[in-house]
Design a protein around this motif. Structure first.
Motif, PDB file in Angstrom:
ATOM      1  N   ILE A 199       0.844  -1.194   0.000  1.00 52.94           N
ATOM      2  CA  ILE A 199       0.000   0.000   0.000  1.00 52.94           C
ATOM      3  C   ILE A 199       0.877   1.242   0.000  1.00 52.94           C
ATOM      4  CG2 ILE A 199      -1.859   1.224   1.175  1.00 52.94           C
ATOM      5  CD1 ILE A 199      -2.650  -1.542   0.107  1.00 52.94           C
ATOM      6  N   LEU A 200       0.492   2.228  -0.771  1.00 57.16           N
ATOM      7  CA  LEU A 200       1.277   3.450  -0.903  1.00 57.16           C
ATOM      8  C   LEU A 200       0.944   4.401   0.243  1.00 57.16           C
ATOM      9  CD1 LEU A 200       3.379   4.566  -2.893  1.00 57.16           C
ATOM     10  CD2 LEU A 200       1.521   5.824  -4.012  1.00 57.16           C
ATOM     11  N   VAL A 201       1.678   4.284   1.320  1.00 60.09           N
ATOM     12  CA  VAL A 201       1.582   5.177   2.471  1.00 60.09           C
ATOM     13  C   VAL A 201       2.881   5.976   2.535  1.00 60.09           C
ATOM     14  CG1 VAL A 201      -0.002   3.699   3.732  1.00 60.09           C
ATOM     15  CG2 VAL A 201       2.446   3.377   4.006  1.00 60.09           C
ATOM     16  N   PRO A 202       2.937   7.034   3.354  1.00 56.26           N
ATOM     17  CA  PRO A 202       4.149   7.864   3.390  1.00 56.26           C
ATOM     18  C   PRO A 202       5.437   7.081   3.594  1.00 56.26           C
ATOM     19  CG  PRO A 202       2.379   8.977   4.526  1.00 56.26           C
ATOM     20  CD  PRO A 202       1.846   7.635   4.150  1.00 56.26           C
ATOM     21  N   GLY A 203       5.423   6.093   4.474  1.00 57.49           N
ATOM     22  CA  GLY A 203       6.634   5.320   4.732  1.00 57.49           C
ATOM     23  C   GLY A 203       7.092   4.538   3.517  1.00 57.49           C
ATOM     24  N   SER A 204       6.131   3.944   2.783  1.00 57.47           N
ATOM     25  CA  SER A 204       6.509   3.163   1.604  1.00 57.47           C
ATOM     26  C   SER A 204       6.973   4.070   0.471  1.00 57.47           C
ATOM     27  CB  SER A 204       5.336   2.292   1.142  1.00 57.47           C
ATOM     28  OG  SER A 204       4.228   3.070   0.750  1.00 57.47           O
ATOM     29  N   LYS A 205       6.417   5.277   0.379  1.00 56.22           N
ATOM     30  CA  LYS A 205       6.869   6.222  -0.643  1.00 56.22           C
ATOM     31  C   LYS A 205       8.348   6.542  -0.457  1.00 56.22           C
ATOM     32  CE  LYS A 205       2.413   8.580  -1.203  1.00 56.22           C
ATOM     33  NZ  LYS A 205       1.690   9.859  -0.997  1.00 56.22           N
ATOM     34  N   GLU A 206       8.732   6.802   0.789  1.00 59.05           N
ATOM     35  CA  GLU A 206      10.131   7.130   1.071  1.00 59.05           C
ATOM     36  C   GLU A 206      11.041   5.951   0.739  1.00 59.05           C
ATOM     37  OE1 GLU A 206      10.329   8.323   5.122  1.00 59.05           O
ATOM     38  OE2 GLU A 206       9.002  10.068   4.851  1.00 59.05           O
ATOM     39  N   LEU A 207      10.603   4.735   1.083  1.00 55.62           N
ATOM     40  CA  LEU A 207      11.415   3.550   0.811  1.00 55.62           C
ATOM     41  C   LEU A 207      11.581   3.337  -0.693  1.00 55.62           C
ATOM     42  CD1 LEU A 207      12.890   0.988   1.739  1.00 55.62           C
ATOM     43  CD2 LEU A 207      10.668  -0.166   1.783  1.00 55.62           C
ATOM     44  N   LEU A 208      10.509   3.503  -1.441  1.00 60.61           N
ATOM     45  CA  LEU A 208      10.571   3.295  -2.882  1.00 60.61           C
ATOM     46  C   LEU A 208      11.522   4.289  -3.538  1.00 60.61           C
ATOM     47  CD1 LEU A 208       6.861   2.579  -3.848  1.00 60.61           C
ATOM     48  CD2 LEU A 208       8.712   0.966  -3.464  1.00 60.61           C
ATOM     49  N   GLU A 209      11.468   5.540  -3.108  1.00 65.75           N
ATOM     50  CA  GLU A 209      12.349   6.549  -3.670  1.00 65.75           C
ATOM     51  C   GLU A 209      13.803   6.258  -3.316  1.00 65.75           C
ATOM     52  OE1 GLU A 209      10.757  10.144  -2.139  1.00 65.75           O
ATOM     53  OE2 GLU A 209       9.028  10.164  -3.505  1.00 65.75           O
ATOM     54  N   GLU A 210      14.005   5.676  -2.151  1.00 62.50           N
ATOM     55  CA  GLU A 210      15.360   5.367  -1.706  1.00 62.50           C
ATOM     56  C   GLU A 210      15.982   4.229  -2.513  1.00 62.50           C
ATOM     57  OE1 GLU A 210      17.469   3.519   2.293  1.00 62.50           O
ATOM     58  OE2 GLU A 210      15.669   4.757   2.510  1.00 62.50           O
ATOM     59  N   VAL A 243       5.211   2.071 -10.661  1.00 63.02           N
ATOM     60  CA  VAL A 243       4.982   1.012 -11.651  1.00 63.02           C
ATOM     61  C   VAL A 243       6.139   0.019 -11.638  1.00 63.02           C
ATOM     62  CG1 VAL A 243       4.800   0.521 -14.118  1.00 63.02           C
ATOM     63  CG2 VAL A 243       3.509   2.419 -13.127  1.00 63.02           C
ATOM     64  N   GLY A 244       7.363   0.528 -11.520  1.00 58.91           N
ATOM     65  CA  GLY A 244       8.518  -0.356 -11.466  1.00 58.91           C
ATOM     66  C   GLY A 244       8.501  -1.237 -10.236  1.00 58.91           C
ATOM     67  N   CYS A 245       8.060  -0.674  -9.114  1.00 58.68           N
ATOM     68  CA  CYS A 245       7.960  -1.455  -7.877  1.00 58.68           C
ATOM     69  C   CYS A 245       6.933  -2.566  -8.029  1.00 58.68           C
ATOM     70  CB  CYS A 245       7.583  -0.541  -6.716  1.00 58.68           C
ATOM     71  SG  CYS A 245       7.236  -1.406  -5.181  1.00 58.68           S
ATOM     72  N   ALA A 246       5.778  -2.241  -8.615  1.00 56.49           N
ATOM     73  CA  ALA A 246       4.716  -3.234  -8.801  1.00 56.49           C
ATOM     74  C   ALA A 246       5.125  -4.314  -9.797  1.00 56.49           C
ATOM     75  CB  ALA A 246       3.435  -2.547  -9.258  1.00 56.49           C
ATOM     76  N   ARG A 303       0.088  -1.630 -10.026  1.00 54.63           N
ATOM     77  CA  ARG A 303       0.374  -0.464  -9.185  1.00 54.63           C
ATOM     78  C   ARG A 303       0.280  -0.874  -7.736  1.00 54.63           C
ATOM     79  NH1 ARG A 303      -4.260   1.234  -6.672  1.00 54.63           N
ATOM     80  NH2 ARG A 303      -6.264   0.889  -7.715  1.00 54.63           N
ATOM     81  N   LEU A 304       0.556   0.062  -6.842  1.00 56.04           N
ATOM     82  CA  LEU A 304       0.377  -0.204  -5.418  1.00 56.04           C
ATOM     83  C   LEU A 304      -1.033   0.196  -4.996  1.00 56.04           C
ATOM     84  CD1 LEU A 304       3.780   1.019  -3.925  1.00 56.04           C
ATOM     85  CD2 LEU A 304       3.188  -1.170  -4.971  1.00 56.04           C
ATOM     86  N   GLY A 305      -1.483  -0.369  -3.894  1.00 57.75           N
ATOM     87  CA  GLY A 305      -2.804  -0.029  -3.384  1.00 57.75           C
ATOM     88  C   GLY A 305      -2.807   1.311  -2.691  1.00 57.75           C
ATOM     89  N   ARG A 306      -3.993   1.823  -2.444  1.00 61.58           N
ATOM     90  CA  ARG A 306      -4.167   3.082  -1.733  1.00 61.58           C
ATOM     91  C   ARG A 306      -4.827   2.810  -0.384  1.00 61.58           C
ATOM     92  NH1 ARG A 306      -1.279   3.816  -5.500  1.00 61.58           N
ATOM     93  NH2 ARG A 306      -1.285   5.604  -6.936  1.00 61.58           N
ATOM     94  N   PRO A 307      -4.470   3.569   0.636  1.00 60.31           N
ATOM     95  CA  PRO A 307      -5.070   3.349   1.960  1.00 60.31           C
ATOM     96  C   PRO A 307      -6.592   3.349   1.929  1.00 60.31           C
ATOM     97  CG  PRO A 307      -3.233   4.874   2.128  1.00 60.31           C
ATOM     98  CD  PRO A 307      -3.461   4.645   0.661  1.00 60.31           C
ATOM     99  N   ALA A 360      10.616  10.063 -11.408  1.00 59.32           N
ATOM    100  CA  ALA A 360       9.168  10.297 -11.426  1.00 59.32           C
ATOM    101  C   ALA A 360       8.473   9.279 -10.527  1.00 59.32           C
ATOM    102  CB  ALA A 360       8.634  10.191 -12.844  1.00 59.32           C
ATOM    103  N   ARG A 361       7.594   9.780  -9.650  1.00 58.13           N
ATOM    104  CA  ARG A 361       6.936   8.890  -8.697  1.00 58.13           C
ATOM    105  C   ARG A 361       6.096   7.828  -9.375  1.00 58.13           C
ATOM    106  NH1 ARG A 361       4.927  11.460  -3.267  1.00 58.13           N
ATOM    107  NH2 ARG A 361       7.168  11.307  -2.987  1.00 58.13           N
ATOM    108  N   ASP A 362       5.393   8.189 -10.461  1.00 59.37           N
ATOM    109  CA  ASP A 362       4.583   7.199 -11.163  1.00 59.37           C
ATOM    110  C   ASP A 362       5.457   6.084 -11.719  1.00 59.37           C
ATOM    111  OD1 ASP A 362       2.357   8.647 -10.588  1.00 59.37           O
ATOM    112  OD2 ASP A 362       2.131   9.521 -12.584  1.00 59.37           O
ATOM    113  N   GLU A 363       6.626   6.467 -12.258  1.00 62.09           N
ATOM    114  CA  GLU A 363       7.530   5.475 -12.818  1.00 62.09           C
ATOM    115  C   GLU A 363       8.080   4.570 -11.726  1.00 62.09           C
ATOM    116  OE1 GLU A 363      11.871   5.266 -15.089  1.00 62.09           O
ATOM    117  OE2 GLU A 363      10.734   7.144 -15.055  1.00 62.09           O
ATOM    118  N   ILE A 364       8.380   5.159 -10.587  1.00 58.20           N
ATOM    119  CA  ILE A 364       8.890   4.382  -9.456  1.00 58.20           C
ATOM    120  C   ILE A 364       7.842   3.377  -8.986  1.00 58.20           C
ATOM    121  CG2 ILE A 364       9.573   4.515  -7.032  1.00 58.20           C
ATOM    122  CD1 ILE A 364      10.886   7.197  -7.668  1.00 58.20           C
TER     123      ILE A 364
END
Length: 266
Positions: A188-199, A215-218, A228-232, A209-213
């Motif tokens: 799920i795309l929560v603030p903590g996972s956003k930071e980890l994905l960017e890292e 999609v690549g993660c999924a 894609r990732l889920g939303r809260p 680009a966040r969208d690219e990140i």
């Protein structure tokens, strides 16, 4: 659809941020009075005030559920405005450990925070639900019970226990009017996972680009059938349904909100 939650009181443990906050906000928007829980009173107050500002009803019950005394404090505060009709066990504590770094003491700590915290709340609120002949208990699980990996072994085992607790409780609640179910989110795309994905994005050759990140993660890290990732809010919607009168005939069930990996024909 009217979920008929007006007049119900819901305690959402671990609801000062992320997924728990989304669950609390959605239940409040559907008419429930929500008790926001967390270990930080200031953060709990901020979430409750935001709910009230949006036209909902909320209170707070801060405390640490990893101990019996802390659970007593939370339960007492939660009951001050009336009985609890809906219990959502979301609170937990996870660490990035592996088999080589997860000590026996860390396993115990993880079990305390993720399993016994939920059991303590069940013990304190379900008896009154039985007496009233109506109630909802919802465990927030994960995909790890059916797809454990080589990392986070203590957390995977603890979440599996939460799933087991929910089914056992459902059987015990037969013919009481109280149901016990599980909502199991995927990534799920929560603030903590956003930071980890960017890292970690550079390790996978992804752009900025966040969208690219995402999609690549999924595709590479947590593959699923949606891409894609889920939303809260998507997880919160499943919780809201199970909390409603429309789910009277649903108990002992797991609703997977994971984009498909836990798929099963039976």
């Amino acid at each position: 659809m009217d979920l008929k939650l007006k007049g119900k009181r819901a305690l959402v443990t671990g609801s000062t941020a992320g997924l728990g906050e989304a669950i609390a906000c959605l239940l409040a928007s559907e008419g429930a009075t929500v008790i926001v829980h967390g270990r930080d009173q200031g953060r709990a107050t901020a979430v409750a005030e935001a709910i009230i500002a949006a036209g909902g009803a909320a209170d707070i019950a801060p405390g640490d559920l990893a101990t019996g005394a802390g659970a007593d404090t939370v339960a007492a505060k939660a009951r001050q405005g009336g009985a609890i009709d809906i219990l959502v066990n979301h609170a937990g504590d996870y660490h990035h450990l592996r088999w080589t770094t997860a000590s026996a003491s860390s396993w115990i700590k993880t079990y305390q925070a993720n399993v016994l915290s939920a059991v303590r709340m069940i013990k304190r609120f379900v008896p009154a639900m039985r007496e009233r002949g109506w109630g909802r208990v919802i465990q927030i699980g994960a995909g790890s019970p059916v797809r454990p990996g080589p990392i986070y072994p203590d957390s995977c085992a603890a979440v599996a226990a939460r799933h087991n607790v929910a089914v056992s409780l459902a059987l015990d609640l037969k013919n009481t009017g109280v149901t016990s179910n599980i909502v199991a989110p995927g990534a799920i795309l929560v603030p903590g996972s956003k930071e980890l994905l960017e890292e970690v994005a550079p390790q996978y050759g992804r752009g900025d680009a966040r969208d690219e990140i995402e999609v690549g993660c999924a595709r590479d890290m947590v593959p699923n059938d949606v891409g894609r990732l889920g939303r809260p809010e998507e997880v919160a919607a499943a919780v809201a349904y199970l909390s409603s009168v429309h789910a009277d005939y649903v108990t002992g069930a797991t609703i997977w909100v994971d984009g498909g990996p836990a798929r099963s024909a039976f």
